[in-house]
Structures are given as structure tokens and as C-alpha cells.
Scaffold this motif. Structure first.
Motif, short mmCIF file in Angstrom:
data_model
loop_
_atom_site.label_atom_id
_atom_site.label_comp_id
_atom_site.label_asym_id
_atom_site.label_seq_id
_atom_site.Cartn_x
_atom_site.Cartn_y
_atom_site.Cartn_z
N ASP A 194 39.98 59.72 55.91
CA ASP A 194 39.44 58.74 56.85
C ASP A 194 40.29 57.48 56.94
O ASP A 194 39.77 56.37 56.96
CB ASP A 194 38.00 58.39 56.46
CG ASP A 194 37.23 57.76 57.61
OD1 ASP A 194 37.66 57.91 58.76
OD2 ASP A 194 36.20 57.09 57.34
N GLN A 195 41.60 57.65 57.02
CA GLN A 195 42.50 56.51 57.17
C GLN A 195 42.50 56.07 58.62
O GLN A 195 42.81 56.86 59.52
CB GLN A 195 43.92 56.89 56.73
CG GLN A 195 44.92 55.76 56.83
CD GLN A 195 46.27 56.19 56.27
OE1 GLN A 195 46.35 56.88 55.27
NE2 GLN A 195 47.33 55.78 56.95
N PRO A 196 42.17 54.81 58.91
CA PRO A 196 42.09 54.35 60.30
C PRO A 196 43.45 54.44 61.00
O PRO A 196 44.51 54.34 60.37
CB PRO A 196 41.65 52.89 60.17
CG PRO A 196 41.04 52.79 58.80
CD PRO A 196 41.82 53.75 57.95
N GLY A 197 43.40 54.64 62.31
CA GLY A 197 44.63 54.67 63.09
C GLY A 197 45.22 56.06 63.19
O GLY A 197 44.55 57.06 62.95
N HIS A 198 46.50 56.10 63.53
CA HIS A 198 47.20 57.37 63.73
C HIS A 198 48.20 57.60 62.60
O HIS A 198 48.96 56.70 62.23
CB HIS A 198 47.93 57.36 65.07
CG HIS A 198 47.03 57.06 66.24
ND1 HIS A 198 47.44 56.37 67.34
CD2 HIS A 198 45.71 57.35 66.42
CE1 HIS A 198 46.42 56.24 68.18
NE2 HIS A 198 45.37 56.82 67.64
N ARG A 199 48.23 58.81 62.09
CA ARG A 199 49.11 59.14 60.99
C ARG A 199 49.84 60.45 61.29
O ARG A 199 49.25 61.39 61.80
CB ARG A 199 48.30 59.29 59.70
CG ARG A 199 49.14 59.62 58.46
CD ARG A 199 48.25 59.79 57.25
NE ARG A 199 49.01 60.17 56.07
CZ ARG A 199 48.46 60.54 54.92
NH1 ARG A 199 47.14 60.57 54.80
NH2 ARG A 199 49.22 60.88 53.89
N VAL A 200 51.13 60.49 60.99
CA VAL A 200 51.93 61.70 61.17
C VAL A 200 52.33 62.22 59.79
O VAL A 200 52.88 61.48 58.98
CB VAL A 200 53.19 61.42 62.00
CG1 VAL A 200 54.10 62.65 62.02
CG2 VAL A 200 52.81 61.04 63.42
N LEU A 201 52.02 63.49 59.53
CA LEU A 201 52.42 64.13 58.29
C LEU A 201 53.65 65.00 58.57
O LEU A 201 53.55 66.02 59.26
CB LEU A 201 51.30 65.01 57.73
CG LEU A 201 50.01 64.30 57.31
CD1 LEU A 201 48.99 65.34 56.83
CD2 LEU A 201 50.28 63.30 56.20
N LEU A 202 54.81 64.57 58.09
CA LEU A 202 56.02 65.37 58.26
C LEU A 202 55.94 66.58 57.33
O LEU A 202 55.13 66.62 56.41
CB LEU A 202 57.25 64.53 57.96
CG LEU A 202 57.45 63.31 58.89
CD1 LEU A 202 58.71 62.55 58.47
CD2 LEU A 202 57.54 63.74 60.34
N SER A 203 56.80 67.56 57.59
CA SER A 203 56.69 68.83 56.87
C SER A 203 56.79 68.65 55.36
O SER A 203 56.12 69.36 54.60
CB SER A 203 57.77 69.80 57.36
OG SER A 203 57.43 71.12 57.04
N GLY A 204 57.62 67.73 54.90
CA GLY A 204 57.75 67.51 53.47
C GLY A 204 56.46 67.05 52.83
O GLY A 204 56.15 67.36 51.68
N GLU A 205 55.64 66.30 53.59
CA GLU A 205 54.37 65.80 53.08
C GLU A 205 53.29 66.88 53.09
O GLU A 205 52.24 66.70 52.48
CB GLU A 205 53.90 64.63 53.94
CG GLU A 205 54.83 63.44 53.95
CD GLU A 205 54.38 62.37 54.93
OE1 GLU A 205 53.59 61.49 54.52
OE2 GLU A 205 54.83 62.40 56.08
N LEU A 206 53.55 67.98 53.78
CA LEU A 206 52.58 69.06 53.85
C LEU A 206 52.72 70.05 52.70
O LEU A 206 51.89 70.94 52.54
CB LEU A 206 52.77 69.83 55.17
CG LEU A 206 52.58 69.00 56.45
CD1 LEU A 206 52.97 69.84 57.67
CD2 LEU A 206 51.14 68.51 56.58
N GLN A 207 53.75 69.86 51.89
CA GLN A 207 54.02 70.78 50.80
C GLN A 207 53.56 70.19 49.47
O GLN A 207 53.62 68.98 49.27
CB GLN A 207 55.51 71.07 50.72
CG GLN A 207 56.08 71.65 52.01
CD GLN A 207 57.57 71.77 52.00
OE1 GLN A 207 58.14 72.33 51.06
NE2 GLN A 207 58.24 71.26 53.02
N PRO A 208 53.08 71.03 48.56
CA PRO A 208 52.66 70.54 47.24
C PRO A 208 53.84 69.87 46.53
O PRO A 208 55.00 70.25 46.75
CB PRO A 208 52.22 71.81 46.50
CG PRO A 208 51.94 72.80 47.57
CD PRO A 208 52.91 72.49 48.68
N ALA A 209 53.54 68.92 45.70
CA ALA A 209 54.61 68.22 44.96
C ALA A 209 55.29 69.18 44.00
O ALA A 209 54.69 70.09 43.48
CB ALA A 209 54.00 67.06 44.18
#
Length: 209
Positions: A194-209
Motif C-alpha cells: 500500500d505504498q501511495p503513488g505510482h511505483r515501477v518494479l524493474l525485472s531485477g526487483e522481481l527476483q528473490p535476493a
């Protein structure tokens, strides 16, 4: 939820049904998805762009096709822009305040590449609908079992998967193969944050650490 019969959408739906965050999950689709669940309400329609959403809180859209499958730029745009924006608008009118959409790496409304331009235009249009929180996931090449979904294999995708796995140590994180299940998990978690505003998750952020 829209796009539940697709590679990422199937994983999103599974996560929504597995948790206890929602008393009901409404799924709109041209054909009935496989899961049977007491919380799942399926709306089958031939026109996603004309669907009237029921009262909902959160919205997840994982619609998408390819130019080859669509057959023309107009048909492609009807799915990846028209249907996505129409569903997001309908859900917003029904009370939804949080939205998560599977977009694509390279989405840019000013791109000379038609595919990327349509994805970027979709993101811009959706961002103007008045949601409190919007998350766009932009995965690179997806890994998943398309055969299980009765989808045709994509030669370009298969070639990219082989190349990326061979050169993974040398490939920047945002360009590495990403599992459909990981994209789904990251998007669902980001919407729930529930982070306000617009957020873009790039592919690197979609992968587990």
C-alpha cells in the motif's frame, strides 16, 4: 483479477487464493481458469473492455498478447491497451484503490518500438485514473510452463532463456530470466504494501535476493 489464464496471471491468482487477505477473489476472463476455490468468483465474458467490475478493493491485471498471436497492431492494442485500461477504469469506479499491473521491460510511451510504446501508453493512461496506489511490474524474459496453459511456445523467448542461462553471471540483473511465480509474488506483495503513488518494479526487483 484479469489474465488468470496466462503465465503470470495464473501465479497471481494462486497467491490471492492461498492467502487470507481477501474474502473473495473476482476473476474476469474469456475462459474459466482451472482453480476451484470457495473464495473464487469467476466472470466469463467475451468483451473484457465492456466488463463492469463488482465492488472491489484491489485489482491485479496480467493481460497481454504478442503481435504474432494478435495478428495485427490494432488487435494487439485492443488487448494490451484498451482492455487493460477499461478494466482498470471500471474497477476504480467500483471502489478499488490499489492496482497492480504486469507490464513489460522497456515500456515507454515515446519508444519507437510499437510493443514498448503501447505498454508505456497503457501505464500513462492507467496512472491518470485516480488510484491511491499503482504498481507496474516490468519483467524481462519470463520462465514458466506455457505448455501447461496450452500456449504456443515462443521461439524468441526460448532462445533468450538458453542464452541468458549460459551467460547469467555476466548478465545485468534487470535482464536476467525471471520466473513467472517470482513476478507474481513481487507484484502481490508490492500492492499489499500500500505504498501511495505510482511505483515501477524493474525485472531485477522481481527476483528473490
Amino acid at each position: 483479477m484479469a489474465g488468470a489464464t496466462g503465465l503470470v496471471g495464473r501465479e497471481i491468482l494462486a497467491r490471492l487464493l492461498a492467502g487470507n487477505s481477501y474474502s473473495a477473489v473476482h476473476c474476469v476472463s474469456r475462459r474459466r481458469p482451472d482453480p476451484v476455490h470457495p473464495s473464487l468468483v469467476v466472470h466469463v465474458t467475451d468483451s473484457l473492455s465492456e466488463f463492469s467490475a463488482p465492488p472491489v478493493d484491489d485489482v491485479f491485471i496480467a493481460l497481454g498478447t504478442t503481435l504474432k498471436v494478435a495478428g495485427s497492431q490494432q488487435a494487439f492494442r485492443a488487448v494490451d491497451f484498451d482492455a487493460v485500461v477499461a478494466l482498470a477504469r471500471s474497477a476504480r469506479a467500483a471502489g478499488a484503490t490499489r492496482l497492480g499491473i504486469v507490464s513489460a521491460m522497456g515500456a515507454d510511451a515515446k519508444s519507437p518500438v510499437f510493443y514498448n510504446r503501447v505498454k508505456g501508453e497503457m501505464e500513462d493512461a492507467v496512472s491518470q485514473l485516480g488510484y491511491d496506489s499503482v504498481v507496474f511490474a516490468r519483467p524481462s524474459v519470463l520462465a514458466g510452463d506455457r505448455k501447461a496453459l496450452a500456449q504456443a511456445t515462443r521461439p524468441g523467448e526460448q532462445l533468450a532463456l538458453v542464452a541468458m542461462r549460459l551467460f547469467k553471471p555476466l548478465t545485468p540483473r534487470n535482464y536476467r530470466v525471471v520466473a513467472a511465480a517470482d513476478v507474481a509474488a513481487a507484484l502481490v506483495n508490492a500492492v499489499k504494501a500500500d505504498q501511495p503513488g505510482h511505483r515501477v518494479l524493474l525485472s531485477g526487483e522481481l527476483q528473490p535476493a
